[in-house]
Design an enzyme around this catalytic site. Structure first.
Site, PDB file in Angstrom:
ATOM      1  N   ASP A  48       0.809  -1.224   0.000  1.00 13.74           N
ATOM      2  CA  ASP A  48       0.000   0.000   0.000  1.00 13.74           C
ATOM      3  C   ASP A  48       0.839   1.270   0.000  1.00 13.74           C
ATOM      4  O   ASP A  48       0.438   2.292   0.540  1.00 13.74           O
ATOM      5  CB  ASP A  48      -0.957   0.032   1.219  1.00 13.74           C
ATOM      6  CG  ASP A  48      -1.878  -1.162   1.233  1.00 13.74           C
ATOM      7  OD1 ASP A  48      -2.295  -1.587   0.149  1.00 13.74           O
ATOM      8  OD2 ASP A  48      -2.168  -1.674   2.334  1.00 13.74           O
TER       9      ASP A  48
ATOM     10  N   LYS B 132       2.143   2.223  -5.077  1.00 20.28           N
ATOM     11  CA  LYS B 132       2.802   1.714  -6.289  1.00 20.28           C
ATOM     12  C   LYS B 132       1.972   1.998  -7.529  1.00 20.28           C
ATOM     13  O   LYS B 132       2.503   2.323  -8.589  1.00 20.28           O
ATOM     14  CB  LYS B 132       3.033   0.190  -6.165  1.00 20.28           C
ATOM     15  CG  LYS B 132       3.968  -0.191  -5.029  1.00 20.28           C
ATOM     16  CD  LYS B 132       4.094  -1.701  -4.874  1.00 20.28           C
ATOM     17  CE  LYS B 132       2.847  -2.379  -4.359  1.00 20.28           C
ATOM     18  NZ  LYS B 132       2.506  -2.088  -2.953  1.00 20.28           N
TER      19      LYS B 132
ATOM     20  N   GLY C  53      -4.163  -4.125  -4.121  1.00 20.51           N
ATOM     21  CA  GLY C  53      -5.153  -3.103  -4.458  1.00 20.51           C
ATOM     22  C   GLY C  53      -4.410  -1.858  -4.886  1.00 20.51           C
ATOM     23  O   GLY C  53      -3.826  -1.173  -4.073  1.00 20.51           O
ATOM     24  N   HIS C  54      -4.375  -1.625  -6.184  1.00 20.75           N
ATOM     25  CA  HIS C  54      -3.615  -0.490  -6.691  1.00 20.75           C
ATOM     26  C   HIS C  54      -4.585   0.569  -7.187  1.00 20.75           C
ATOM     27  O   HIS C  54      -5.337   0.344  -8.129  1.00 20.75           O
ATOM     28  CB  HIS C  54      -2.642  -0.956  -7.774  1.00 20.75           C
ATOM     29  CG  HIS C  54      -1.630  -1.936  -7.252  1.00 20.75           C
ATOM     30  ND1 HIS C  54      -0.732  -2.604  -8.033  1.00 20.75           N
ATOM     31  CD2 HIS C  54      -1.381  -2.349  -5.982  1.00 20.75           C
ATOM     32  CE1 HIS C  54       0.023  -3.386  -7.270  1.00 20.75           C
ATOM     33  NE2 HIS C  54      -0.367  -3.245  -6.021  1.00 20.75           N
TER      34      HIS C  54
ATOM     35  N   GLN D 184       2.282  -5.933  -3.193  1.00 26.59           N
ATOM     36  CA  GLN D 184       2.695  -6.046  -1.791  1.00 26.59           C
ATOM     37  C   GLN D 184       3.982  -5.246  -1.555  1.00 26.59           C
ATOM     38  O   GLN D 184       4.227  -4.284  -2.269  1.00 26.59           O
ATOM     39  CB  GLN D 184       2.868  -7.523  -1.382  1.00 26.59           C
ATOM     40  CG  GLN D 184       1.549  -8.270  -1.260  1.00 26.59           C
ATOM     41  CD  GLN D 184       0.980  -8.762  -2.587  1.00 26.59           C
ATOM     42  OE1 GLN D 184       1.677  -9.338  -3.389  1.00 26.59           O
ATOM     43  NE2 GLN D 184      -0.306  -8.538  -2.815  1.00 26.59           N
TER      44      GLN D 184
HETATM   45  P1  IMO Z   1      -0.653  -4.013  -2.386  1.00 29.63           P
HETATM   46  O1  IMO Z   1      -0.148  -4.571  -3.691  1.00 29.63           O
HETATM   47  C1  IMO Z   1      -0.933  -4.439   1.948  1.00 29.63           C
HETATM   48  C2  IMO Z   1      -1.106  -8.529   3.574  1.00 29.63           C
HETATM   49  C3  IMO Z   1      -2.402  -8.921   4.245  1.00 29.63           C
HETATM   50  C4  IMO Z   1      -1.868  -9.866   5.313  1.00 29.63           C
HETATM   51  C5  IMO Z   1      -0.725 -10.578   4.599  1.00 29.63           C
HETATM   52  C6  IMO Z   1      -1.113 -11.935   4.040  1.00 29.63           C
HETATM   53  O2  IMO Z   1      -1.925  -3.284  -2.459  1.00 29.63           O
HETATM   54  O3  IMO Z   1       0.437  -3.250  -1.696  1.00 29.63           O
HETATM   55  P2  IMO Z   1      -2.581 -12.622   1.929  1.00 29.63           P
HETATM   56  O4  IMO Z   1      -4.035 -12.382   1.631  1.00 29.63           O
HETATM   57  O5  IMO Z   1      -1.652 -12.044   0.926  1.00 29.63           O
HETATM   58  O6  IMO Z   1      -2.267 -14.045   2.240  1.00 29.63           O
HETATM   59  O7  IMO Z   1      -2.340 -11.839   3.315  1.00 29.63           O
HETATM   60  O8  IMO Z   1      -0.340  -9.717   3.541  1.00 29.63           O
HETATM   61  N1  IMO Z   1      -1.236  -8.021   2.180  1.00 29.63           N
HETATM   62  C7  IMO Z   1      -1.150  -6.723   1.847  1.00 29.63           C
HETATM   63  N2  IMO Z   1      -1.015  -5.612   2.610  1.00 29.63           N
HETATM   64  N3  IMO Z   1      -0.968  -4.320   0.602  1.00 29.63           N
HETATM   65  C8  IMO Z   1      -1.062  -5.406  -0.175  1.00 29.63           C
HETATM   66  O9  IMO Z   1      -0.975  -5.355  -1.511  1.00 29.63           O
HETATM   67  C9  IMO Z   1      -1.217  -6.682   0.438  1.00 29.63           C
HETATM   68  N4  IMO Z   1      -1.361  -7.943  -0.014  1.00 29.63           N
HETATM   69  C10 IMO Z   1      -1.368  -8.750   1.060  1.00 29.63           C
HETATM   70  O10 IMO Z   1      -3.061  -7.832   4.800  1.00 29.63           O
HETATM   71  O11 IMO Z   1      -1.306  -9.131   6.368  1.00 29.63           O
HETATM   72 MG    MG Z   2      -2.917  -1.675  -1.806  1.00 25.19          MG
END
Ligand code: IMO
Ligand code: MG
Length: 436
Positions: free
Chosen positions: A13, A16, A40-41, A224
């Site tokens: 988050d 990106k 979530g972009h 992530q």
């Molecule tokens: P973007 O691309 C923030 C976190 C989840 C959880 C951990 C494992 O938007 O930056 P999962 O469902 O992947 O098995 O969950 O990873 N998580 C993220 N946190 N931004 C994301 O993606 C995330 N994708 C997974 O909240 O702590």
């Molecule tokens: Mg996000």
């Protein structure tokens, strides 16, 4: 044949999506290499807001090809929904989106087991997005996962769906409905979804290598962040894929020699959503103020994000692992109103000063941040276009981060809008990706 990687440098988050969207006018291809619908972009163009989960953040530019690589796990119904929403908004998707035939698919059973485990864990919850991402990577590693290429043989779909269904029966009380779905119905549904996805399916590694040979500029979009990386993050509070820059090679099928530079995206403070240690967390009014100012609610799950101060140990760790050569510092304006802004420069643990990230989550949990406090700038930076025009204390904050992290800050984002961005003309990013 230049390839560049945009990588999240904290816990995801970081913004990106905005940075990739912004740089997209300078590249030919944007390729997502990992994660799945857990990402979530968010992209803001004028007053329109797009939340992308599978589709690369380059999709809003009509002349850019978007690739979903083999390293991404796909929820086909949710991907098709995203395609539909973009189409409705008048975005050209058809010829601009390619989906790897080697990508793995999320089945309802993966979602079911993700939910069942989270419910059973209570206090020790990972706080996953419950979208079945982790269990799908497990099926992939266990070598019985369903891939895009499988969708075109009905017998294979049914066979694999049965295997995944049988493997997803956790011992425990109430099981989520997803686990009761009859494999025959699921297989039929996936064959139907496969038909709808067909126009997008391609051998994307071959495509990318051919385009790189021709001189195309490829931006590899990470999902992530480094601290959520399966190997290098705060294990076990991580996601199940390689979110560091190295994931671009395996997740797209391109060699490391194709990668010419790494851009790290970093918030001016820190957030984390889900469980796990977070040393600079401010579970107090300051944290709530950051959350409100930064609209820190998950774009995938709507969960309020945990907020805290900038952690230089995390940033430095990320710069080392990814060999980041230029940083994009985002959500800068969120700090506009603060009198004083602490930066965590080290941890204290058991009376000792620590300057590197410990592997043991118990130790990390017990770490107390040691802060250096910088003066705030207390003025609105959201429409500042040039670095020189930032308030003095703002420039000092950026300089302090550059110094302690050991990497230049090439971009400062001062608002969600595309145009509200400072791109420093002498930065590596400006040099690598000149305007076209
Ligand atoms: P973007 O691309 C923030 C976190 C989840 C959880 C951990 C494992 O938007 O930056 P999962 O469902 O992947 O098995 O969950 O990873 N998580 C993220 N946190 N931004 C994301 O993606 C995330 N994708 C997974 O909240 O702590
Ligand atoms: Mg996000």
């Amino acid at each position: 044949m230049p390839g560049f990687v945009v990588v999240g440098s904290q816990w995801g988050d970081e913004g990106k999506g905005k940075i990739v969207d912004l740089l997209t006018e300078r590249v030919d291809i944007v390729a997502r290499y990992g994660g799945g619908p857990n990402a979530g972009h968010t992209i803001c163009v004028g007053d329109r807001r797009f939340a992308l989960h599978h589709i690369p953040s380059g999709i809003l530019r009509a002349d850019v090809l978007c690739v979903i690589g083999n390293g991404v796990v796909i929820d086909p119904a949710s991907l098709l929904k995203e395609v539909g929403a973009l189409r409705e908004a008048g975005v050209k998707v058809e010829e601009n989106l390619r989906l790897s035939d080697r990508a793995h698919l999320i089945l309802p059973y993966h979602r079911g087991i993700d939910i069942a485990r989270e419910e059973a864990a209570r206090d020790g919850r990972l706080g996953t997005t419950r979208l079945g991402v982790g269990p799908t990577y497990e099926s992939k590693a266990a070598r019985y996962g369903l891939r895009v290429a499988d969708l075109y043989d009905e017998a294979t779909v049914l066979e694999k769906v049965r295997v995944v269904a049988a493997a997803s029966r956790p011992a425990g009380a109430a099981l989520p409905a997803e686990l009761d779905a009859p494999p025959e119905e699921v297989a039929e549904e996936y064959v139907r979804l496969g038909r709808a996805l067909r126009p997008f399916v391609d051998d994307t590694a071959r495509l990318l290598n051919a385009r790189l040979d021709e001189g195309a500029v490829v931006l590899c979009e990470g999902a992530q962040g480094t601290m959520l990386d399966l190997d290098h993050g705060t294990y076990p509070y991580v996601t199940s894929s390689t979110s560091t820059a190295g994931g671009a090679c395996t997740g797209l099928g391109i060699s490391p020699i194709r990668v010419d530079g790494v851009i790290g995206v970093l918030k001016a403070y820190s957030t984390r959503v889900g469980g796990g240690p977070f040393p600079t967390e401010q579970d107090n009014d300051l944290g709530r103020l950051i959350r409100e100012r930064g609209r820190e609610y998950g774009s995938t799950t709507g969960r309020p994000r945990r907020c805290g101060w900038f952690d230089a140990l995390v940033a430095r760790y990320s710069v080392t692992l990814n060999q980041t050569e230029s940083l994009a510092l985002t959500l800068f304006d969120v700090l506009d109103g603060f009198d004083a802004i602490p930066i965590c420069v080290a941890y204290e643990h058991g009376g000792r000063r620590i300057e590197t990230l410990p592997a043991d989550p118990g130790v990390l949990r017990g770490c107390k941040p040691i802060y250096e406090v910088l003066p705030g700038w207390k003025s609105d930076t959201s429409s500042v276009a040039r670095f020189e025009d930032l308030p003095r204390a703002g420039r000092d904050y950026v300089a302090a981060i550059e110094k302690i992290v050991g990497c230049e800050v090439g971009i400062i984002s001062t608002s969600p809008q595309r145009e509200r961005t400072i791109l420093r003309p002498k930065s590596r990013i400006a040099h690598w990706l000149p305007p076209r």
